[in-house]
Design a protein around this motif. Sequence first.
Motif, short mmCIF file in Angstrom:
data_model
loop_
_atom_site.label_atom_id
_atom_site.label_comp_id
_atom_site.label_asym_id
_atom_site.label_seq_id
_atom_site.Cartn_x
_atom_site.Cartn_y
_atom_site.Cartn_z
N ASP A 105 0.95 -1.34 -0.03
CA ASP A 105 -0.13 -0.12 0.09
C ASP A 105 0.93 1.23 0.01
O ASP A 105 0.60 2.17 -0.76
CB ASP A 105 -0.81 0.16 1.21
CG ASP A 105 -2.02 -0.83 1.13
OD1 ASP A 105 -2.33 -1.26 0.04
OD2 ASP A 105 -2.76 -1.24 2.08
N LEU A 106 1.98 1.29 0.86
CA LEU A 106 2.87 2.47 0.96
C LEU A 106 3.26 2.70 -0.24
O LEU A 106 3.59 3.81 -0.54
CB LEU A 106 3.68 2.21 2.09
CG LEU A 106 3.37 2.21 3.53
CD1 LEU A 106 4.32 1.86 4.36
CD2 LEU A 106 2.80 3.51 3.91
N VAL A 107 3.98 1.80 -0.85
CA VAL A 107 4.69 2.04 -2.31
C VAL A 107 3.59 2.41 -3.35
O VAL A 107 3.91 3.31 -4.09
CB VAL A 107 5.36 0.83 -2.60
CG1 VAL A 107 6.16 0.88 -4.04
CG2 VAL A 107 6.60 0.46 -1.65
N ARG A 108 2.54 1.56 -3.78
CA ARG A 108 1.74 2.11 -4.64
C ARG A 108 1.08 3.67 -4.36
O ARG A 108 0.87 4.21 -5.23
CB ARG A 108 0.65 0.89 -4.69
CG ARG A 108 1.14 -0.12 -5.53
CD ARG A 108 -0.02 -1.24 -5.80
NE ARG A 108 -0.53 -1.83 -4.85
CZ ARG A 108 -1.93 -1.74 -4.44
NH1 ARG A 108 -2.64 -1.23 -5.34
NH2 ARG A 108 -2.34 -2.24 -3.29
N SER A 109 0.68 3.93 -3.14
CA SER A 109 0.13 5.10 -2.80
C SER A 109 1.15 6.20 -2.88
O SER A 109 0.70 7.43 -2.98
CB SER A 109 -0.66 5.08 -1.48
OG SER A 109 0.19 5.02 -0.54
N GLY A 110 2.37 5.72 -2.63
CA GLY A 110 3.46 6.94 -2.64
C GLY A 110 3.71 7.34 -1.40
O GLY A 110 4.40 8.22 -0.93
N GLN A 111 2.55 6.76 -0.46
CA GLN A 111 2.86 7.34 1.28
C GLN A 111 4.21 7.04 1.79
O GLN A 111 4.65 7.38 2.90
CB GLN A 111 1.75 6.89 1.81
CG GLN A 111 1.62 7.28 3.16
CD GLN A 111 1.06 8.76 3.46
OE1 GLN A 111 0.73 9.36 2.34
NE2 GLN A 111 1.09 9.18 4.51
N LEU A 192 7.91 -4.34 -8.67
CA LEU A 192 6.53 -4.95 -9.43
C LEU A 192 5.58 -4.00 -9.37
O LEU A 192 5.39 -3.31 -8.21
CB LEU A 192 6.48 -6.28 -8.95
CG LEU A 192 7.63 -7.38 -9.03
CD1 LEU A 192 7.13 -8.61 -8.65
CD2 LEU A 192 7.94 -7.40 -10.66
N LYS A 193 4.69 -3.96 -10.44
CA LYS A 193 3.51 -3.12 -10.34
C LYS A 193 2.55 -3.65 -9.21
O LYS A 193 1.93 -3.01 -8.41
CB LYS A 193 3.07 -2.91 -11.90
CG LYS A 193 3.59 -2.19 -12.41
CD LYS A 193 2.76 -1.64 -13.78
CE LYS A 193 3.53 -0.71 -14.80
NZ LYS A 193 4.05 -1.56 -15.77
N SER A 194 2.49 -5.00 -9.17
CA SER A 194 1.52 -5.51 -8.26
C SER A 194 2.14 -6.67 -7.68
O SER A 194 2.76 -7.55 -8.17
CB SER A 194 0.27 -5.82 -8.99
OG SER A 194 -0.49 -6.80 -8.28
N ILE A 195 1.86 -6.60 -6.64
CA ILE A 195 2.50 -8.14 -5.68
C ILE A 195 1.60 -8.73 -5.34
O ILE A 195 1.82 -9.88 -4.23
CB ILE A 195 3.70 -7.56 -4.50
CG1 ILE A 195 3.43 -6.59 -3.58
CG2 ILE A 195 4.85 -7.08 -5.30
CD1 ILE A 195 4.03 -6.81 -2.49
#
Lengths: 286, 333
Positions: A105-111, A192-195
Amino acid sequence: MPELRNVFAITSAMSPTAQSFSVYLAFVRNAFLNMLAYRLRYFTGIVTYLLFVSVHYFIWQAVFESRPGETHINGFSLPEMVNYIALGWISRSLYFSSIDNQIDDLVRSGQISIYLLRPVHFHTMMLSQAAGESIFRLLFFTAPISVLIIAVFPVSAPESFSAFVYFLISTSLSFLVLAELNFITGMAAFWLKSIQGIIRAKYFLVQLLSGLLLPLTFFPETVQDIVRLLPFQAIAYVPLQLYLSKASGTDALLLLGEQLAWVLALGVVSVFAWRSAVRELTLQGG
Amino acid sequence: MAIIEVKDLSKNYRSYKRRDGVWGGFRDLFHRNYFDVPAVDSISFSVERGELIGYIGPNGAGKSTSIKMLTGILKPSSGKIEVDGMHPFYQRKIYTKNIGVVFGQRTQLWWDIAVIESFRLLAKIYQVDSSDFQKRLDTLSDILELSELLQVPVRKLSLGQRMRCDLAASLLHNPRLLFLDEPTIGLDVIARDRIRTFLRQINIEFSTTIILTTHDLKEIEELCNRIIVLDKGHIIYDGSLSDVKSMPGLRRSIILDFPGDAPLEELRQLLSDQVELTLEGKRRLIGSFSPDVIPAAELIRKVLGKYDVADLKLEEPSIDDVIVKLYTEGVNA
């Protein structure tokens, strides 16, 4: 604001080691407080766990009934199997963590960028937060399901007090082994884009190879030999063996040592994975 | 001594070109044609302690990427970067102790717990001792009017309330350097004004160096004495705001109010093509002119020499005009 000058004067810092320990303790506390906002979420979890244990209980009962005359199957008697399942799920309610999903979540949201701005060790911080969540669950999840499961199923106490102590220590180490595995899984999010696929694969590997679903002695010999070389059995199989007094004395200590070795080895992998992950980080936009 | 030194700093993002069709997609699985996309391309600048700098540029200019390198989040692809004597990325854990950052789009507060709990945790993280913490909290909550928000969980705050809390959060450890990325986004006029006054105050009293990114150019105009303008990964302007306003080619405006009907056609003939005239209502004319073609004094003399004028006003080019011109034509156009 005349007092501004005093308020923002430079002051001396406290001793770094004493401070850094209390920093991570603060993360434990914070995660606990954070979970309080969602305490009702675990009511459904209680029902789910009770169902899991019931299903496995009836399956094993059927297995033993289909083999009249055999008191033990692969080294386990029916009462032992009941303990194995019940304690397996009770301890799982305590040791599991969602570090992998949190990092994703942190990586995909940029948080993740907010976390990188803080002068703390990310790996230790994630483990501290997971610990805070586990302590929360101990009170609001593990305790109620233990009471329910012990009331409904014929669960018996361990043979000795030392077995119980070993079991508790071992479950704490299980938490660390799984937390490190989850952390390493989460690191894949940087590349990766999705894990989600990887997280699911890891989930089933842990369920099966940790010994949660069935004792490892039920696997073919060659599979057992391989599984013993993997970290998964240090998550569920080891603490349950200790609870059932399948290992005691020096053997018990050796098992705990093996768990500890896994914690350290996986911890080293985590730290290196984190280092190269941060270098890989690309954040576009926001 | 400069607090920020940046030389030839670049950041490339790796991307790959997709092949066409099903077979191409299949080949992409095994071999990708990678190429580098420069987000920030060899920028250099330095910042002295105590400066308040406006860091501006259109979307995709490389602002965020360079701020993320300056704050230690991203590893630069090449170039030299030194802030406060440290490399932000390689010394991140020590470096971040002395900086404060507000990303207007994100919050550094914990979503589900009361604001005060987040503040307490931040005080722990940054090793602020409890008496300093209490003093700073009192002052900040006084200036930013936080007292009623402190017990509320962050998820229940409005955007403006959250921004005020985030700003306070970034200052609890008294950073020497403050990075603000769109700090007043979505705030009302009073809140904006309050925050600007506060920023000016800490900048002057404590020489806190402030790097401010914003799309609100009025804010830049009010706060910053220096602007750095980025476009397509390059710095296209670095200097004072007043200098950029006097750059050639920028048009000024004149507003003329006449006692009777405005003599639009006559004036058009008098001034030929030197001034672009438009009529507003019946009695007001607005003229846009370039000072290199006709100086303001000459224009006024010509008009006053022939006509009776009730009122007259000259307007400087607005900062928006300046920026638009910079983006479209560059400084030397």
